[in-house]
Design a protein around this motif. Structure first.
Motif, PDB file in Angstrom:
ATOM      1  N   GLU A   1      10.411   4.414 -12.480  1.00 33.26           N
ATOM      2  CA  GLU A   1      10.612   3.096 -11.875  1.00 33.26           C
ATOM      3  C   GLU A   1      10.257   3.134 -10.384  1.00 33.26           C
ATOM      4  N   PRO A   2       9.590   2.099  -9.871  1.00 36.38           N
ATOM      5  CA  PRO A   2       9.186   2.106  -8.461  1.00 36.38           C
ATOM      6  C   PRO A   2      10.384   2.269  -7.531  1.00 36.38           C
ATOM      7  N   ALA A   3      10.188   3.044  -6.492  1.00 37.63           N
ATOM      8  CA  ALA A   3      11.236   3.197  -5.493  1.00 37.63           C
ATOM      9  C   ALA A   3      11.328   1.923  -4.659  1.00 37.63           C
ATOM     10  N   SER A   4      12.420   1.754  -3.951  1.00 34.43           N
ATOM     11  CA  SER A   4      12.569   0.573  -3.096  1.00 34.43           C
ATOM     12  C   SER A   4      11.615   0.668  -1.914  1.00 34.43           C
ATOM     13  N   ASP A   5      11.367  -0.483  -1.299  1.00 28.77           N
ATOM     14  CA  ASP A   5      10.477  -0.497  -0.140  1.00 28.77           C
ATOM     15  C   ASP A   5      10.991   0.442   0.956  1.00 28.77           C
ATOM     16  N   VAL A   6      12.294   0.418   1.171  1.00 32.00           N
ATOM     17  CA  VAL A   6      12.883   1.255   2.219  1.00 32.00           C
ATOM     18  C   VAL A   6      12.663   2.734   1.914  1.00 32.00           C
ATOM     19  N   GLU A   7      12.893   3.121   0.660  1.00 33.61           N
ATOM     20  CA  GLU A   7      12.677   4.518   0.273  1.00 33.61           C
ATOM     21  C   GLU A   7      11.232   4.938   0.495  1.00 33.61           C
ATOM     22  N   CYS A   8      10.297   4.064   0.144  1.00 35.19           N
ATOM     23  CA  CYS A   8       8.880   4.388   0.307  1.00 35.19           C
ATOM     24  C   CYS A   8       8.516   4.553   1.776  1.00 35.19           C
ATOM     25  N   TRP A   9       9.026   3.666   2.636  1.00 37.38           N
ATOM     26  CA  TRP A   9       8.716   3.763   4.056  1.00 37.38           C
ATOM     27  C   TRP A   9       9.320   5.027   4.662  1.00 37.38           C
ATOM     28  N   VAL A  10      10.541   5.353   4.264  1.00 35.17           N
ATOM     29  CA  VAL A  10      11.173   6.572   4.780  1.00 35.17           C
ATOM     30  C   VAL A  10      10.380   7.804   4.360  1.00 35.17           C
ATOM     31  N   ASP A  11       9.964   7.821   3.108  1.00 41.21           N
ATOM     32  CA  ASP A  11       9.188   8.956   2.614  1.00 41.21           C
ATOM     33  C   ASP A  11       7.840   9.032   3.327  1.00 41.21           C
ATOM     34  N   PHE A  12       7.230   7.878   3.566  1.00 44.42           N
ATOM     35  CA  PHE A  12       5.961   7.848   4.281  1.00 44.42           C
ATOM     36  C   PHE A  12       6.112   8.432   5.680  1.00 44.42           C
ATOM     37  N   GLU A  13       7.189   8.069   6.356  1.00 44.28           N
ATOM     38  CA  GLU A  13       7.392   8.567   7.712  1.00 44.28           C
ATOM     39  C   GLU A  13       7.573  10.082   7.721  1.00 44.28           C
ATOM     40  N   LEU A  14       8.195  10.619   6.689  1.00 46.06           N
ATOM     41  CA  LEU A  14       8.456  12.047   6.616  1.00 46.06           C
ATOM     42  C   LEU A  14       7.209  12.869   6.301  1.00 46.06           C
TER      43      LEU A  14
ATOM     44  N   SER B   1      -3.846  11.599   2.774  1.00 47.68           N
ATOM     45  CA  SER B   1      -4.717  12.414   1.935  1.00 47.68           C
ATOM     46  C   SER B   1      -4.973  11.724   0.601  1.00 47.68           C
ATOM     47  N   VAL B   2      -3.922  11.181   0.005  1.00 53.75           N
ATOM     48  CA  VAL B   2      -4.064  10.460  -1.266  1.00 53.75           C
ATOM     49  C   VAL B   2      -4.872   9.184  -1.063  1.00 53.75           C
ATOM     50  N   LEU B   3      -4.649   8.491   0.046  1.00 54.31           N
ATOM     51  CA  LEU B   3      -5.392   7.263   0.329  1.00 54.31           C
ATOM     52  C   LEU B   3      -6.888   7.549   0.428  1.00 54.31           C
ATOM     53  N   ALA B   4      -7.248   8.592   1.170  1.00 55.57           N
ATOM     54  CA  ALA B   4      -8.662   8.937   1.328  1.00 55.57           C
ATOM     55  C   ALA B   4      -9.273   9.344  -0.002  1.00 55.57           C
ATOM     56  N   GLU B   5      -8.504  10.084  -0.795  1.00 53.47           N
ATOM     57  CA  GLU B   5      -9.024  10.578  -2.073  1.00 53.47           C
ATOM     58  C   GLU B   5      -9.237   9.454  -3.070  1.00 53.47           C
ATOM     59  N   THR B   6      -8.351   8.481  -3.092  1.00 57.60           N
ATOM     60  CA  THR B   6      -8.418   7.427  -4.110  1.00 57.60           C
ATOM     61  C   THR B   6      -9.300   6.254  -3.712  1.00 57.60           C
TER      62      THR B   6
ATOM     63  N   LEU C   1       0.821  -1.204   0.000  1.00 58.39           N
ATOM     64  CA  LEU C   1       0.000   0.000   0.000  1.00 58.39           C
ATOM     65  C   LEU C   1       0.857   1.256   0.000  1.00 58.39           C
ATOM     66  N   VAL C   2       1.869   1.286   0.846  1.00 64.50           N
ATOM     67  CA  VAL C   2       2.752   2.457   0.906  1.00 64.50           C
ATOM     68  C   VAL C   2       3.471   2.657  -0.424  1.00 64.50           C
ATOM     69  N   THR C   3       3.902   1.566  -1.035  1.00 65.01           N
ATOM     70  CA  THR C   3       4.601   1.662  -2.322  1.00 65.01           C
ATOM     71  C   THR C   3       3.666   2.192  -3.411  1.00 65.01           C
ATOM     72  N   ALA C   4       2.429   1.717  -3.406  1.00 68.92           N
ATOM     73  CA  ALA C   4       1.463   2.194  -4.401  1.00 68.92           C
ATOM     74  C   ALA C   4       1.151   3.670  -4.192  1.00 68.92           C
ATOM     75  N   LEU C   5       1.005   4.084  -2.949  1.00 72.20           N
ATOM     76  CA  LEU C   5       0.728   5.485  -2.651  1.00 72.20           C
ATOM     77  C   LEU C   5       1.895   6.387  -3.029  1.00 72.20           C
ATOM     78  N   HIS C   6       3.106   5.850  -2.903  1.00 75.50           N
ATOM     79  CA  HIS C   6       4.308   6.641  -3.160  1.00 75.50           C
ATOM     80  C   HIS C   6       4.313   7.219  -4.573  1.00 75.50           C
ATOM     81  N   ARG C   7       3.768   6.487  -5.514  1.00 79.20           N
ATOM     82  CA  ARG C   7       3.793   6.964  -6.908  1.00 79.20           C
ATOM     83  C   ARG C   7       2.987   8.253  -7.065  1.00 79.20           C
TER      84      ARG C   7
END
Length: 279
Positions: A236-249, A256-261, A148-154
């Protein structure tokens, strides 16, 4: 130095430009707009596909805690629950999971009762599904929440320009798809000659409106915006670690994107950084 009316995306269409060139430019812009919409739809689908298993789990847990007697509330008391309760059904979740076929096999449960029970359970499940809040614990990532976090990251990574690009693409595709067929006779003299007076007038009017749309898009740098957002959506999709770090930040942007989509209920606590699929 930029000249009057010029933009880095596309120069405004000269008033004397041949109709065929105007229509070609419009087709090109339409293709760009449609590609962006298609790329966005794929990104949204990926989010929804990752979200559903988490939503189903939470919904199932909620339904398991709702007593079967609540089915009467949905049917204004018309549903007979005696046979279901005698068969051991205690929660709305059990009725919802069983389905019509299984309920009809129970002694004393007729087809109408089974259909009413499942319909009522489905209504409750839909209502619960709209209100559950999916949380993801950043300290305990697991495959489903990572997906889910990876999909949202895009979409989050596409930035604030995504909404403007998407809205512009929707508007342009609607307008240009309506105008281009009407303007088609203006591509050549023979076509215009065969079109008839009224059709020629409509074609020339459509060309003028298309030219105006192209100029407006150029002034707003829409072609450049489409190109930039399309690159972000196709990256290209970011790595899982990159996505989690970005999510935390910036978890608030992800929520907001999750609720909207997905239309999911916002979770204030989760938007501050604490998300989990289970309580």
């Amino acid at each position: 130095m930029r000249g009057a009316g010029a933009t880095p995306g596309r120069a405004p269409v000269p008033a004397g430009r041949r109709a065929g060139a105007v229509l070609d430019a419009a087709m090109s812009l339409l293709d760009s707009a449609q590609r962006l919409l298609d790329d966005h739809d794929r990104a949204v689908t990926a989010i929804r596909d990752a979200f559903r298993p988490l939503q189903r789990e939470l919904t199932g847990a909620e339904l398991a805690a709702i007593p079967v007697s609540r089915l009467k509330d949905v049917t204004a008391g018309r549903l007979r629950l005696g046979a279901l309760e005698q068969a051991g059904f205690t929660s709305v979740g059990e009725v919802y999971e069983a389905g019509r076929h299984a309920l009809r096999q129970l002694p004393g449960v007729g087809g109408q009762t089974a259909d009413q029970a499942v319909a009522a359970a489905t209504r409750i499940a839909e209502a619960v599904g709209e209100t559950v809040s999916v949380r993801i614990d950043i300290d305990r990532p697991e495959p489903r929440t990572t997906a889910l976090v990876t999909a949202l990251h895009r979409l989050v990574g596409a930035g604030p320009g995504l909404r403007r690009a998407h809205d512009s693409a929707e508007r342009l595709t609607t307008e240009l798809r309506a105008l281009l067929p009407e303007a088609e006779p203006a591509r050549g003299r023979l076509r215009m000659a065969l079109a008839g007076r009224e059709r020629r007038a409509r074609a020339l009017g459509a060309v003028d409106r298309i030219r105006q749309r192209l100029d407006e898009a150029a002034e707003a740098d829409v072609p450049l915006l489409f190109a930039q957002i399309s690159v972000d959506l196709l990256r290209e999709p970011a790595s899982d670690v990159e996505c989690w770090v970005d999510f935390e930040l910036r978890s608030a942007e992800y929520y907001s994107v999750l609720a909207e989509t997905t239309g999911s209920a916002p979770d204030v606590a989760a938007s501050e950084g604490w998300v989990t699929a289970r309580d």
